[in-house]
Design a protein around this motif. Sequence first.
Motif, PDB file in Angstrom:
ATOM      1  N   LEU A 190      -5.173   9.983   0.990  1.00 29.97           N
ATOM      2  CA  LEU A 190      -5.575   8.590   1.178  1.00 29.97           C
ATOM      3  C   LEU A 190      -4.370   7.873   1.780  1.00 29.97           C
ATOM      4  O   LEU A 190      -3.285   7.874   1.191  1.00 29.97           O
ATOM      5  CB  LEU A 190      -5.974   7.962  -0.160  1.00 29.97           C
ATOM      6  CG  LEU A 190      -7.064   8.704  -0.932  1.00 29.97           C
ATOM      7  CD1 LEU A 190      -7.237   8.097  -2.318  1.00 29.97           C
ATOM      8  CD2 LEU A 190      -8.368   8.688  -0.166  1.00 29.97           C
ATOM      9  N   ASP A 191      -4.552   7.297   2.943  1.00 26.28           N
ATOM     10  CA  ASP A 191      -3.416   6.745   3.680  1.00 26.28           C
ATOM     11  C   ASP A 191      -2.833   5.468   3.100  1.00 26.28           C
ATOM     12  O   ASP A 191      -1.630   5.254   3.174  1.00 26.28           O
ATOM     13  CB  ASP A 191      -3.804   6.502   5.136  1.00 26.28           C
ATOM     14  CG  ASP A 191      -4.048   7.790   5.892  1.00 26.28           C
ATOM     15  OD1 ASP A 191      -3.448   8.815   5.510  1.00 26.28           O
ATOM     16  OD2 ASP A 191      -4.836   7.772   6.843  1.00 26.28           O
ATOM     17  N   SER A 192      -3.670   4.610   2.532  1.00 22.61           N
ATOM     18  CA  SER A 192      -3.122   3.326   2.065  1.00 22.61           C
ATOM     19  C   SER A 192      -3.897   2.823   0.853  1.00 22.61           C
ATOM     20  O   SER A 192      -4.873   2.099   0.993  1.00 22.61           O
ATOM     21  CB  SER A 192      -3.119   2.283   3.180  1.00 22.61           C
ATOM     22  OG  SER A 192      -4.409   2.116   3.706  1.00 22.61           O
ATOM     23  N   THR A 245       0.858  -1.185   0.000  1.00 24.40           N
ATOM     24  CA  THR A 245       0.000   0.000   0.000  1.00 24.40           C
ATOM     25  C   THR A 245       0.891   1.230   0.000  1.00 24.40           C
ATOM     26  O   THR A 245       2.037   1.180   0.429  1.00 24.40           O
ATOM     27  CB  THR A 245      -0.946   0.049   1.221  1.00 24.40           C
ATOM     28  OG1 THR A 245      -0.160   0.091   2.402  1.00 24.40           O
ATOM     29  CG2 THR A 245      -1.906  -1.136   1.254  1.00 24.40           C
ATOM     30  N   ALA A 246       0.319   2.321  -0.492  1.00 18.43           N
ATOM     31  CA  ALA A 246       1.065   3.580  -0.538  1.00 18.43           C
ATOM     32  C   ALA A 246       0.110   4.724  -0.255  1.00 18.43           C
ATOM     33  O   ALA A 246      -1.071   4.659  -0.589  1.00 18.43           O
ATOM     34  CB  ALA A 246       1.706   3.772  -1.910  1.00 18.43           C
ATOM     35  N   PRO A 247       0.611   5.788   0.343  1.00 16.80           N
ATOM     36  CA  PRO A 247      -0.231   6.976   0.511  1.00 16.80           C
ATOM     37  C   PRO A 247      -0.398   7.678  -0.837  1.00 16.80           C
ATOM     38  O   PRO A 247       0.440   7.558  -1.732  1.00 16.80           O
ATOM     39  CB  PRO A 247       0.566   7.837   1.486  1.00 16.80           C
ATOM     40  CG  PRO A 247       1.974   7.397   1.322  1.00 16.80           C
ATOM     41  CD  PRO A 247       1.933   5.951   0.927  1.00 16.80           C
ATOM     42  N   PHE A 248      -1.510   8.378  -0.984  1.00 15.88           N
ATOM     43  CA  PHE A 248      -1.781   9.152  -2.193  1.00 15.88           C
ATOM     44  C   PHE A 248      -2.316  10.503  -1.757  1.00 15.88           C
ATOM     45  O   PHE A 248      -3.244  10.578  -0.956  1.00 15.88           O
ATOM     46  CB  PHE A 248      -2.812   8.435  -3.071  1.00 15.88           C
ATOM     47  CG  PHE A 248      -3.120   9.162  -4.338  1.00 15.88           C
ATOM     48  CD1 PHE A 248      -2.322   9.006  -5.453  1.00 15.88           C
ATOM     49  CD2 PHE A 248      -4.198  10.026  -4.424  1.00 15.88           C
ATOM     50  CE1 PHE A 248      -2.592   9.681  -6.627  1.00 15.88           C
ATOM     51  CE2 PHE A 248      -4.487  10.708  -5.591  1.00 15.88           C
ATOM     52  CZ  PHE A 248      -3.673  10.533  -6.693  1.00 15.88           C
ATOM     53  N   GLU A 286       9.729   1.129  -8.234  1.00 16.82           N
ATOM     54  CA  GLU A 286       8.662   1.645  -9.093  1.00 16.82           C
ATOM     55  C   GLU A 286       7.312   1.149  -8.573  1.00 16.82           C
ATOM     56  O   GLU A 286       7.180   0.016  -8.123  1.00 16.82           O
ATOM     57  CB  GLU A 286       8.884   1.191 -10.543  1.00 16.82           C
ATOM     58  CG  GLU A 286       7.924   1.770 -11.524  1.00 16.82           C
ATOM     59  CD  GLU A 286       8.094   3.265 -11.727  1.00 16.82           C
ATOM     60  OE1 GLU A 286       7.102   3.924 -12.066  1.00 16.82           O
ATOM     61  OE2 GLU A 286       9.208   3.786 -11.530  1.00 16.82           O
ATOM     62  N   VAL A 287       6.282   2.034  -8.621  1.00 15.12           N
ATOM     63  CA  VAL A 287       4.962   1.709  -8.092  1.00 15.12           C
ATOM     64  C   VAL A 287       3.955   1.655  -9.237  1.00 15.12           C
ATOM     65  O   VAL A 287       3.976   2.502 -10.133  1.00 15.12           O
ATOM     66  CB  VAL A 287       4.521   2.770  -7.059  1.00 15.12           C
ATOM     67  CG1 VAL A 287       3.090   2.555  -6.624  1.00 15.12           C
ATOM     68  CG2 VAL A 287       5.450   2.745  -5.855  1.00 15.12           C
ATOM     69  N   TYR A 288       3.097   0.660  -9.191  1.00 14.41           N
ATOM     70  CA  TYR A 288       2.000   0.517 -10.153  1.00 14.41           C
ATOM     71  C   TYR A 288       0.693   0.367  -9.387  1.00 14.41           C
ATOM     72  O   TYR A 288       0.639  -0.315  -8.363  1.00 14.41           O
ATOM     73  CB  TYR A 288       2.176  -0.726 -11.018  1.00 14.41           C
ATOM     74  CG  TYR A 288       3.425  -0.732 -11.842  1.00 14.41           C
ATOM     75  CD1 TYR A 288       3.473  -0.070 -13.064  1.00 14.41           C
ATOM     76  CD2 TYR A 288       4.557  -1.411 -11.412  1.00 14.41           C
ATOM     77  CE1 TYR A 288       4.623  -0.080 -13.830  1.00 14.41           C
ATOM     78  CE2 TYR A 288       5.710  -1.430 -12.170  1.00 14.41           C
ATOM     79  CZ  TYR A 288       5.739  -0.762 -13.384  1.00 14.41           C
ATOM     80  OH  TYR A 288       6.883  -0.773 -14.127  1.00 14.41           O
ATOM     81  N   PHE A 289      -0.354   0.986  -9.915  1.00 11.27           N
ATOM     82  CA  PHE A 289      -1.695   0.829  -9.364  1.00 11.27           C
ATOM     83  C   PHE A 289      -2.533   0.056 -10.373  1.00 11.27           C
ATOM     84  O   PHE A 289      -2.411   0.280 -11.583  1.00 11.27           O
ATOM     85  CB  PHE A 289      -2.332   2.188  -9.080  1.00 11.27           C
ATOM     86  CG  PHE A 289      -1.621   2.976  -8.022  1.00 11.27           C
ATOM     87  CD1 PHE A 289      -1.824   2.695  -6.683  1.00 11.27           C
ATOM     88  CD2 PHE A 289      -0.746   3.988  -8.358  1.00 11.27           C
ATOM     89  CE1 PHE A 289      -1.162   3.414  -5.699  1.00 11.27           C
ATOM     90  CE2 PHE A 289      -0.082   4.714  -7.391  1.00 11.27           C
ATOM     91  CZ  PHE A 289      -0.284   4.423  -6.054  1.00 11.27           C
ATOM     92  N   GLU A 290      -3.384  -0.827  -9.887  1.00 14.54           N
ATOM     93  CA  GLU A 290      -4.276  -1.567 -10.771  1.00 14.54           C
ATOM     94  C   GLU A 290      -5.432  -0.669 -11.204  1.00 14.54           C
ATOM     95  O   GLU A 290      -5.705   0.369 -10.588  1.00 14.54           O
ATOM     96  CB  GLU A 290      -4.798  -2.817 -10.076  1.00 14.54           C
ATOM     97  CG  GLU A 290      -3.713  -3.867  -9.888  1.00 14.54           C
ATOM     98  CD  GLU A 290      -4.232  -5.199  -9.395  1.00 14.54           C
ATOM     99  OE1 GLU A 290      -5.463  -5.379  -9.281  1.00 14.54           O
ATOM    100  OE2 GLU A 290      -3.383  -6.076  -9.129  1.00 14.54           O
TER     101      GLU A 290
END
Length: 70
Positions: A28-30, A14-17, A41-45
């Motif tokens: 958004l915390d997670s 999870t990552a903050p946004f 590197e981060v990817y979101f579905e």
Amino acid sequence: MKCMYCQGEMARGTAPFHIDRKDIHVSLDSVPEWVCMQCGEVYFEEAEVNAVQDIIRAIDEQTGKLARTA
């Protein structure tokens, strides 16, 4: 799943946004993500991207209503 940049292994996390939109600050915390264990590197579905976009659209709509009443 492999990273498109370095071909490293991806892991769920999870990552903050954070976003600033029309003088509104949203945090958004997670948010669920995939993160490369090699390069970071981060990817979101698609589901997460769509959910964040829905939040942004709702902010735009609601702040538009506030501007019309002011």
